[in-house]
Scaffold this motif. Structure first.
Motif, PDB file in Angstrom:
ATOM      1  N   UNK A  89       0.842  -1.199   0.000  1.00 49.92           N
ATOM      2  CA  UNK A  89       0.000   0.000   0.000  1.00 49.92           C
ATOM      3  C   UNK A  89       0.873   1.244   0.000  1.00 49.92           C
ATOM      4  N   UNK A  90       0.279   2.325  -0.447  1.00 51.03           N
ATOM      5  CA  UNK A  90       0.978   3.615  -0.447  1.00 51.03           C
ATOM      6  C   UNK A  90      -0.053   4.707  -0.206  1.00 51.03           C
ATOM      7  N   UNK A  91       0.430   5.841   0.279  1.00 51.75           N
ATOM      8  CA  UNK A  91      -0.459   6.941   0.634  1.00 51.75           C
ATOM      9  C   UNK A  91      -0.172   8.168  -0.205  1.00 51.75           C
ATOM     10  N   UNK A  92      -1.243   8.868  -0.595  1.00 55.01           N
ATOM     11  CA  UNK A  92      -1.120  10.170  -1.227  1.00 55.01           C
ATOM     12  C   UNK A  92      -2.216  11.059  -0.652  1.00 55.01           C
ATOM     13  N   UNK A  93      -1.859  11.870   0.328  1.00 54.72           N
ATOM     14  CA  UNK A  93      -2.843  12.734   0.984  1.00 54.72           C
ATOM     15  C   UNK A  93      -3.916  11.933   1.684  1.00 54.72           C
ATOM     16  N   UNK A  94      -5.162  12.116   1.254  1.00 55.23           N
ATOM     17  CA  UNK A  94      -6.287  11.413   1.875  1.00 55.23           C
ATOM     18  C   UNK A  94      -6.554  10.042   1.265  1.00 55.23           C
ATOM     19  N   UNK A  95      -5.806   9.687   0.230  1.00 56.12           N
ATOM     20  CA  UNK A  95      -6.064   8.442  -0.497  1.00 56.12           C
ATOM     21  C   UNK A  95      -4.954   7.423  -0.275  1.00 56.12           C
ATOM     22  N   UNK A  96      -5.368   6.201   0.021  1.00 57.09           N
ATOM     23  CA  UNK A  96      -4.455   5.064   0.159  1.00 57.09           C
ATOM     24  C   UNK A  96      -4.760   4.079  -0.967  1.00 57.09           C
ATOM     25  N   UNK A  97      -3.708   3.597  -1.620  1.00 54.70           N
ATOM     26  CA  UNK A  97      -3.870   2.621  -2.702  1.00 54.70           C
ATOM     27  C   UNK A  97      -3.291   1.280  -2.241  1.00 54.70           C
ATOM     28  N   UNK A  98      -4.125   0.247  -2.302  1.00 52.81           N
ATOM     29  CA  UNK A  98      -3.739  -1.096  -1.859  1.00 52.81           C
ATOM     30  C   UNK A  98      -3.664  -2.043  -3.052  1.00 52.81           C
ATOM     31  N   UNK A  99      -2.689  -2.934  -3.031  1.00 51.51           N
ATOM     32  CA  UNK A  99      -2.589  -3.996  -4.026  1.00 51.51           C
ATOM     33  C   UNK A  99      -3.171  -5.263  -3.423  1.00 51.51           C
ATOM     34  N   UNK A 100      -4.240  -5.781  -3.999  1.00 57.35           N
ATOM     35  CA  UNK A 100      -4.925  -6.953  -3.481  1.00 57.35           C
ATOM     36  C   UNK A 100      -4.207  -8.219  -3.940  1.00 57.35           C
ATOM     37  N   UNK A 101      -4.026  -9.137  -3.038  1.00 57.40           N
ATOM     38  CA  UNK A 101      -3.291 -10.376  -3.316  1.00 57.40           C
ATOM     39  C   UNK A 101      -3.983 -11.182  -4.419  1.00 57.40           C
ATOM     40  N   UNK A 102      -3.206 -11.688  -5.343  1.00 61.36           N
ATOM     41  CA  UNK A 102      -3.731 -12.541  -6.420  1.00 61.36           C
ATOM     42  C   UNK A 102      -3.746 -14.002  -5.968  1.00 61.36           C
ATOM     43  N   UNK A 103      -4.579 -14.794  -6.621  1.00 59.75           N
ATOM     44  CA  UNK A 103      -4.591 -16.233  -6.369  1.00 59.75           C
ATOM     45  C   UNK A 103      -5.345 -16.652  -5.127  1.00 59.75           C
ATOM     46  N   UNK A 104      -6.158 -15.762  -4.557  1.00 62.62           N
ATOM     47  CA  UNK A 104      -6.945 -16.087  -3.364  1.00 62.62           C
ATOM     48  C   UNK A 104      -8.379 -16.394  -3.780  1.00 62.62           C
ATOM     49  N   UNK A 105      -8.951 -17.425  -3.192  1.00 61.15           N
ATOM     50  CA  UNK A 105     -10.365 -17.720  -3.435  1.00 61.15           C
ATOM     51  C   UNK A 105     -11.136 -17.694  -2.117  1.00 61.15           C
ATOM     52  N   UNK A 106     -12.383 -17.292  -2.210  1.00 61.57           N
ATOM     53  CA  UNK A 106     -13.269 -17.386  -1.054  1.00 61.57           C
ATOM     54  C   UNK A 106     -13.675 -18.844  -0.868  1.00 61.57           C
ATOM     55  N   UNK A 144     -10.010  -0.664  -9.088  1.00 62.69           N
ATOM     56  CA  UNK A 144      -9.515  -0.375 -10.430  1.00 62.69           C
ATOM     57  C   UNK A 144      -8.775  -1.611 -10.923  1.00 62.69           C
ATOM     58  N   UNK A 145      -9.403  -2.357 -11.807  1.00 60.25           N
ATOM     59  CA  UNK A 145      -8.803  -3.619 -12.225  1.00 60.25           C
ATOM     60  C   UNK A 145      -9.003  -4.677 -11.157  1.00 60.25           C
ATOM     61  N   UNK A 146      -8.290  -5.784 -11.318  1.00 56.92           N
ATOM     62  CA  UNK A 146      -8.464  -6.912 -10.403  1.00 56.92           C
ATOM     63  C   UNK A 146      -7.716  -6.756  -9.091  1.00 56.92           C
ATOM     64  N   UNK A 147      -6.667  -5.944  -9.067  1.00 56.08           N
ATOM     65  CA  UNK A 147      -5.805  -5.940  -7.883  1.00 56.08           C
ATOM     66  C   UNK A 147      -5.583  -4.566  -7.257  1.00 56.08           C
ATOM     67  N   UNK A 148      -6.148  -3.512  -7.805  1.00 54.76           N
ATOM     68  CA  UNK A 148      -5.905  -2.168  -7.270  1.00 54.76           C
ATOM     69  C   UNK A 148      -7.150  -1.633  -6.567  1.00 54.76           C
ATOM     70  N   UNK A 149      -6.972  -1.270  -5.303  1.00 55.34           N
ATOM     71  CA  UNK A 149      -8.059  -0.786  -4.471  1.00 55.34           C
ATOM     72  C   UNK A 149      -7.657   0.551  -3.875  1.00 55.34           C
TER      73      UNK A 149
END
Length: 498
Positions: A89-106, A144-149
């Protein structure tokens, strides 16, 4: 003939053990769909579900302790954020961008994506009532896409990753959300899949072989909810449970000491002194009260040695606090000369009335005239918050859902704090708390927190008494059970019964 107290306890323990026979899965049981080889773990938990195991409630901590529901972020021993379902994850002001782990299933087979995570977090952020971790916090969550939150807050918040570690913000599949209800059955991502829930009596979980992490060693977990502490102790003593939550202090001495572990809790018993009115408006009398208190006597007498004398507001459950502690500037005391004070506390925590009685004796010995007022918490909270007592004894969690003690310090000691029992309004304390709450997570924030603790203690508004421990029981064959001060972990993929 009346039996001695210790024999009465043993008799009660034996009787309860007989009553419990049949309530737990047989020792070594491999029952349950997909259980595979090995022994299932039998767990006796203290509190039954209060909200149908909804992750938006305090029931979420059960899901976390069973390793069935997971969050984007987890916390290390210092309370710093570490990857879980998010890898970075990274921060820019009020926004945090997270990379969601790939290959995980519920557990229902659907994939974890940024969209699924956004859906889960948005459900939490728009719930009524909100999960406690989001009180006063507005989140806008987008994928945004499969892995960007991206997570955007209304104001800059340095603790967003820590907030997302709360079990109340567990990520579940879309199938979990049905109208106003949220069901964790078969919808988590953890090492164990929740398969059955029988109201407030029991639950069952099976190993999830599609888990993204290390495969669980145990084939499953069988949970029984046992509110009675004597019954939980009996379950451990009689071999009906492998892991037992919260063994009462009165029962711990009757068990094989090799089977119990005392876990320091982020919970402090504190004597709050009213700084706005009454005798303790005088800082010198606050100092006299502090000097009169013998916390060691409370630990030895009330807690039978199973607690820690407080050196400050933050205890050994926060391993960094002791080395970072600052010595507060202490004011001079004066003789109480018969000053009359009323101390309030509540009956909901069994030890507190006895703590109050012991403090009454200590303060009277120092020259105060002391009256006690003890009620149920629901009937005394409003008066306590209104400053109706000269002093109040409270058992207080010092680390709230984000794993950060700054929120507790602000709530209890800021002039605008929502739980300011001491009625404290001190500019130096407010300044220190503002610095702590604004500091970036990590070493800088911990340093600011300890400076705030010192500023609070310098006022004499609070006399820390002791830090509580919880006693956990693990049967002789149990390997790898967690002893977690935050009560987020219990059974992990490594936990098994030999």
């Amino acid at each position: 003939m009346r039996l001695p107290a210790h024999l009465l306890r043993i008799t009660a323990l034996t009787s309860v053990s007989v009553l419990l026979t049949g309530c737990f899965a047989p020792s070594g049981s491999t029952s349950g769909a997909g259980s595979g080889s090995g022994k299932r773990i039998r767990v006796a938990m203290m509190n039954p579900p209060r909200s149908g195991l909804s992750p938006l409630s305090d029931d979420a901590f059960k899901l976390s302790r069973w390793a069935t529901a997971e969050t984007l972020v987890t916390l290390d021993a210092n309370g710093d954020a570490r990857p879980a379902l998010a890898t970075a994850w990274r921060r820019s002001g009020r926004t945090w961008t997270f990379t969601v782990r790939s290959g995980v299933t519920f557990h229902d087979g659907s994939p974890l994506t940024a969209r699924a995570a956004a859906h889960s977090l948005t459900k939490a952020a728009t719930a009524s009532p909100k999960p406690r971790i989001l009180d006063g916090v507005d989140l806008d969550v987008r994928a945004s896409g499969d892995t960007t939150l991206t997570v955007t807050t209304a104001v800059e918040d340095p603790l967003v990753p820590q907030r997302l570690s709360s079990p109340q913000l567990s990520i579940l599949s879309a199938g979990a959300y049905r109208g106003k209800t949220v069901s964790p059955v078969g919808t988590g991502t953890g090492a164990f899949r929740l398969t059955e829930v029988h109201g407030t009596s029991s639950a069952a979980l099976d190993r999830y072989d599609g888990y993204w992490g290390t495969k669980a060693k145990a084939p499953g977990i069988d949970v029984t909810f046992v509110p009675d502490g004597t019954a939980r102790a009996a379950a451990l003593r009689g071999g009906e449970a492998d892991i037992v939550e919260a063994v009462p202090v009165s029962q711990a001495a009757l068990l094989d000491q090799k089977l119990i572990t005392e876990v320091p809790m982020p919970r402090t018993n504190t004597l709050y002194l009213n700084t706005a009115r009454g005798p303790f408006k005088d800082a010198r009398l606050r100092a006299a009260a502090r000097e009169a208190v013998d916390a060691g006597a409370l630990v030895r007498g009330v807690y039978e040695g199973r607690a820690d004398v407080a050196e400050g507001l933050l205890g050994p459950a926060l391993p960094w606090a002791a080395d970072a502690r600052l010595e507060p500037a202490r004011g001079r005391s004066r003789a109480p000369e018969g000053a009359a004070i009323t101390i309030g506390t509540f009956t909901d925590r069994a030890e507190l009335p006895e703590v109050a009685q012991t403090l009454q004796q200590q303060l009277q010995k120092a020259g105060f005239r002391v009256k006690l007022e003890v009620r149920e918490y629901a009937n005394i909270e409003a008066d306590a918050l209104a400053g109706a007592f000269d002093a109040f004894i409270l058992s207080r969690a010092t680390v709230l859902d984000s794993g950060d003690p700054a929120a507790y310090l602000y709530s209890d000691f800021a002039s605008r704090g929502s739980f300011n029992l001491s009625q404290l309004a001190d500019p130096a304390v407010d300044t220190a708390l503002a610095r702590a709450t604004a500091a970036q997570a990590g070493a800088a924030r911990r340093k600011a927190v300890m400076a705030a603790e010192a500023a609070v203690l310098a006022t004499g508004a609070a006399v820390p008494l002791l830090h509580e421990r919880v006693v956990q029981g693990d049967a002789a064959g149990v390997v790898g059970a967690e002893h977690d001060p935050r009560e987020r972990l219990l059974v992990t993929p490594a936990t098994h019964v030999e």
